[in-house]
Design an enzyme around this catalytic site. Structure first.
Site, PDB file in Angstrom:
ATOM      1  N   GLU A 142       0.831  -1.201   0.000  1.00  0.00           N
ATOM      2  CA  GLU A 142       0.000   0.000   0.000  1.00  0.00           C
ATOM      3  C   GLU A 142       0.868   1.254   0.000  1.00  0.00           C
ATOM      4  OE1 GLU A 142      -3.506   1.896   2.911  1.00  0.00           O
ATOM      5  OE2 GLU A 142      -2.281   0.196   3.576  1.00  0.00           O
TER       6      GLU A 142
ATOM      7  N   LYS B 123      -9.216   2.802  -2.536  1.00  0.00           N
ATOM      8  CA  LYS B 123      -9.519   2.135  -1.275  1.00  0.00           C
ATOM      9  C   LYS B 123     -10.896   2.535  -0.773  1.00  0.00           C
ATOM     10  CE  LYS B 123      -7.248   1.362   3.237  1.00  0.00           C
ATOM     11  NZ  LYS B 123      -6.037   1.700   4.035  1.00  0.00           N
TER      12      LYS B 123
ATOM     13  N   CYS C  92      -5.455  -3.072   2.075  1.00  0.00           N
ATOM     14  CA  CYS C  92      -5.353  -3.160   3.532  1.00  0.00           C
ATOM     15  C   CYS C  92      -6.711  -3.291   4.229  1.00  0.00           C
ATOM     16  CB  CYS C  92      -4.550  -1.983   4.072  1.00  0.00           C
ATOM     17  SG  CYS C  92      -3.681  -2.391   5.611  1.00  0.00           S
TER      18      CYS C  92
ATOM     19  N   ASP D 181      17.947  -0.447  31.580  1.00  0.00           N
ATOM     20  CA  ASP D 181      17.362   0.252  30.432  1.00  0.00           C
ATOM     21  C   ASP D 181      18.435   0.782  29.500  1.00  0.00           C
ATOM     22  OD1 ASP D 181      14.548   0.055  31.218  1.00  0.00           O
ATOM     23  OD2 ASP D 181      15.078   1.417  32.841  1.00  0.00           O
ATOM     24  N   SER D 182      19.431   1.454  30.042  1.00  0.00           N
ATOM     25  CA  SER D 182      20.489   1.995  29.181  1.00  0.00           C
ATOM     26  C   SER D 182      21.330   0.866  28.585  1.00  0.00           C
ATOM     27  CB  SER D 182      21.368   2.982  29.953  1.00  0.00           C
ATOM     28  OG  SER D 182      22.023   2.367  31.041  1.00  0.00           O
TER      29      SER D 182
END
Length: 538
Positions: free
Chosen positions: A45, A112, A148, A291-292
Site C-alpha cells: 500500500e 480504497k 489493507c 534500560d540503558s
C-alpha cells in the site's frame, strides 16, 4: 489446461516522501521479477509515497510529483503487470490508490473503500472513499484488488467475488505490534471464508518514525491454509505460483519467538530512523542500569559498534558496581566509552543557587539537577558530532512520569518508549542468550536512578509486575479503575498508578518519538488532553 500465474511479492522498505528513490526501488523490483519469470509484481500500500505520508497528502504538488513517478514507472512494465500502491488526485478528489499497469499503460485504478480512523490511522483526514471494484484478467485468471482495511472488514472483498474475482490481491501497510501476525491470519481467514477465494497479502517492511512495518507477507488458500509465509523484518522479493485455482506450496518461514520479534522491531526502528534521517551515529548515556544497557545493545546490533558511543556520567551517588558493569558492557560490545564525572557541575549549580535555595531542604530538585546536567552533556556531544542521543526510558516510566524533563528525557529518539519494565528484563535476558554481553548484575540488581543514597525505583513506584499490569489495563484496554480493582489489584496501587499516568501527560507531550511495539503506545494512538477534570470510575 490449468490456468497458471506467477506473482512476485515485493516486501520492500520504502521511505516517506522519497518518490524518486521509491520509484527506483520499484523499477529494480520489476526487473528482478521479470527475470524470475513473474507475470505480475505486487507492491505494498502506498509504496510510491511510503506510509504514512501524513500531511504531505494535503499538498497538491505532492500528488503532481507522484503522478510523474507513476508515469516513469509505467515505462518499465514491458512484458510484466504491476499493481502499484500510490496516492492519486482526480480533480478535487484524493484517493489511496492501486493502479494496474502493463506495457506502459495504466489499465485500471482501484480506490480504497474503507479508510481506517483508529489506532495509528487517520486516513479519513486525507482520502476520499472509493466505491468501485477492480477486477482484471491475467493469464486467464481474474484478479481482484483490495487495499489493507478493505480486507480487514467485510464488503469490498465480497464485491470482488461478485464481479468474478478468482484470487484476491492485498496491498498492505500494516504496522507491527506484538502478536500482530496471528491477528492478520485471523482476519484474512475470515475474508477467505466469506468469499471462498484465496488471497496474497503483501506488506511493507521498515521503520517510519514511531511505526515499524514487519513485512511478514503471506498467502492463504481457499481453505485458509497458509501456503507462503515470508520472514519478518527482511526485504524480500518472492515469486509465488498460482495454478488451477490454488497456490502451489511456497516457502513458509516459522514465526520468531516474541522476544526475538520485538528485538528485531526495535533494531529496525533504530536503523531506519537514523538511516533515513541521515544521522551519522548514536550516543547513549549509560547508568549501569538495565534500560540503558538494553538500549546500547539494540543500537550496536542495529548500527554496528563503530557508529555508537556510550557515555557514563557518575555522581557521588553512583555505585562502584554501576561503573564496573558499564565498563564490562562496553568492552563486550566494542563501542567507544567515555566517563565524565558530574560532581564539578553539581557543585557549580549548588553555588549558583545557594542564595535562592537558602533555608529550603534538599528534595527532588537536586536530584533532577543531576539528570539535567547529564542531559546537557549528552546534547552538547550530539551538537558537536551530529550523532543523535537515544533516550533510555521505558513505557512504565513514561506512564508514571518517572523521568526528568530536559534530563534523562533529553534526546532525539526513545528506543524503549513502548516497552514495559517487565518486558525490558525479559528482553535483556533473551539478548544474553544470543551472546552474553550484559553483566548479570545489570539484570538482577534492584533498579535505581542513583540520585540519592540507597535509592531504588520501588521507593516511588508499585512493584513493576503490578504497575505494568495496571497501566496495560487502563491504557491499552481502556478499563476503568473500578474494573481493574475488581480483577484483584490493590485499590491503593490502582489509584496511585492512574493518578500518576494522568498527571504526567504534559511530560509525555515533550518526550521524543519512540518505537511502537504494543497495541497502543504513547504516540499517534494516545491522544489524551493535558488539561482535564474527568474523574475516573472507582
Amino acid at each position: 489446461m490449468d490456468k497458471t500465474l506467477a506473482i512476485a511479492v515485493a516486501q520492500l522498505n520504502f521511505t516517506v516522501g522519497d518518490l524518486t528513490g521509491n520509484a527506483d526501488r520499484i523499477i529494480r523490483a520489476l526487473d528482478q521479477a521479470r527475470a524470475a519469470g513473474a507475470d505480475l509484481l505486487l507492491t505494498p500500500e502506498l509504496a510510491l509515497s511510503g506510509y504514512p505520508p501524513e500531511d504531505l497528502l494535503l499538498r497538491p504538488d505532492f500528488y503532481r510529483a507522484c503522478s510523474r513517478e507513476v508515469a516513469r514507472i509505467a515505462l518499465h512494465t514491458q512484458g510484466i503487470t504491476l499493481v502499484l500502491g500510490h496516492p492519486e488526485e482526480r480533480r478535487d478528489w484524493r484517493y489511496n490508490a492501486a493502479s494496474v499497469i502493463r506495457d506502459g499503460e495504466v489499465l485500471a485504478t482501484y480506490h480504497k473503500h474503507l479508510l481506517p480512523n483508529y489506532e495509528v490511522f487517520d486516513e479519513e483526514r486525507y482520502f476520499d472513499r472509493g466505491l468501485d471494484a477492480c477486477v482484471f484478467e491475467l493469464n486467464g485468471v481474474k484478479l481482484g484488488v483490495n487495499i489493507c482495511a478493505d480486507l480487514w472488514e467485510s464488503g469490498p472483498a465480497e464485491l470482488l467475488r461478485a464481479e468474478g474475482a478468482e484470487l484476491l490481491l492485498g496491498l498492505n501497510a500494516s504496522p507491527y505490534h506484538m502478536n500482530k501476525l496471528a491477528r492478520r491470519y485471523e482476519v484474512l481467514r475470515g475474508r477467505v471464508a466469506d468469499t471462498g477465494l484465496p488471497v496474497v497479502y503483501c506488506n511493507m517492511v521498515g521503520g517510519q518514525d514511531e511505526l515499524v512495518f514487519d513485512g511478514a507477507s503471506f498467502a492463504l488458500d481457499a481453505d485458509g491454509k497458509v501456503m507462503y509465509q515470508a520472514a519478518s523484518f527482511e526485504e524480500r522479493l518472492d515469486v509465488l505460483h498460482f495454478r488451477g485455482g490454488r497456490w502451489e506450496p511456497g516457502e513458509i518461514v516459522p514465526a520468531r519467538p516474541i522476544e526475538e520479534e520485538v528485538y528485531e522491531a526495535l533494531k529496525t526502528g533504530v536503523r531506519d530512523y537514523l538511516g533515513k534521517n541521515g544521522f551519522p551515529g548514536a550516543i547513549i548515556g549509560l547508568s549501569g542500569g538495565i534500560d540503558s544497557a538494553l538500549t546500547l545493545c539494540i543500537a550496536v546490533d542495529a548500527l554496528g559498534p563503530e557508529r555508537v558511543r556510550a557515555v557514563m556520567m557518575p555522581s557521588p551517588y553512583t555505585a562502584q558496581m554501576s561503573l564496573d558493569d558499564s565498563r564490562a558492557l562496553v568492552a563486550n560490545l566494542g563501542v567507544r566509552y567515555d566517563e565524565i564525572p558530574i560532581e564539578p557541575a553539581m557543585n557549580t549549580f549548588a553555588d549558583l543557587l545557594a542564595r535562592q535555595f537558602e533555608g529550603l531542604p534538599a528534595d527532588t530538585t537536586e536530584e533532577n539537577l543531576q539528570s539535567r546536567i547529564r542531559g546537557m552533556i549528552l546534547m552538547a556531544l550530539s551538537n558537536k558530532t551530529g550523532a543523535i542521543v537515544l533516550t533510555t526510558g521505558n513505557k512504565s516510566e513514561m506512564a508514571t512520569g518517572y523521568a526528568t524533563l530536559y534530563g534523562d528525557m533529553a534526546g532525539g529518539f526513545a528506543v524503549l518508549k513502548d516497552l514495559y519494565k517487565t518486558f525490558v528484563f525479559r528482553l535483556s535476558r533473551w539478548r544474553n542468550t544470543v551472546s552474553p554481553v550484559m553483566p548479570e548484575n545489570i539484570i538482577t540488581r534492584p533498579p535505581s536512578a542513583e540520585l540519592k543514597p540507597d535509592q531504588t525505583d520501588q521507593d516511588s513506584l508499585p512493584p513493576y509486575d503490578v504497575l505494568d499490569a495496571i497501566i496495560e489495563a487502563y491504557m491499552e484496554r481502556d478499563e476503568s479503575p473500578r474494573e481493574i480493582i475488581a480483577r484483584g489489584f490493590p485499590e491503593a496501587d490502582v489509584r496511585r498508578t492512574v493518578g500518576m499516568l494522568k498527571r504526567n501527560e504534559y511530560k509525555r507531550r515533550q518526550s521524543p518519538v519512540g518505537i511502537r511495539v504494543t497495541r497502543r503506545g504513547f504516540g499517534r494512538d494516545w491522544r489524551y488532553p493535558i488539561t482535564s477534570r474527568y474523574q475516573d470510575e472507582y
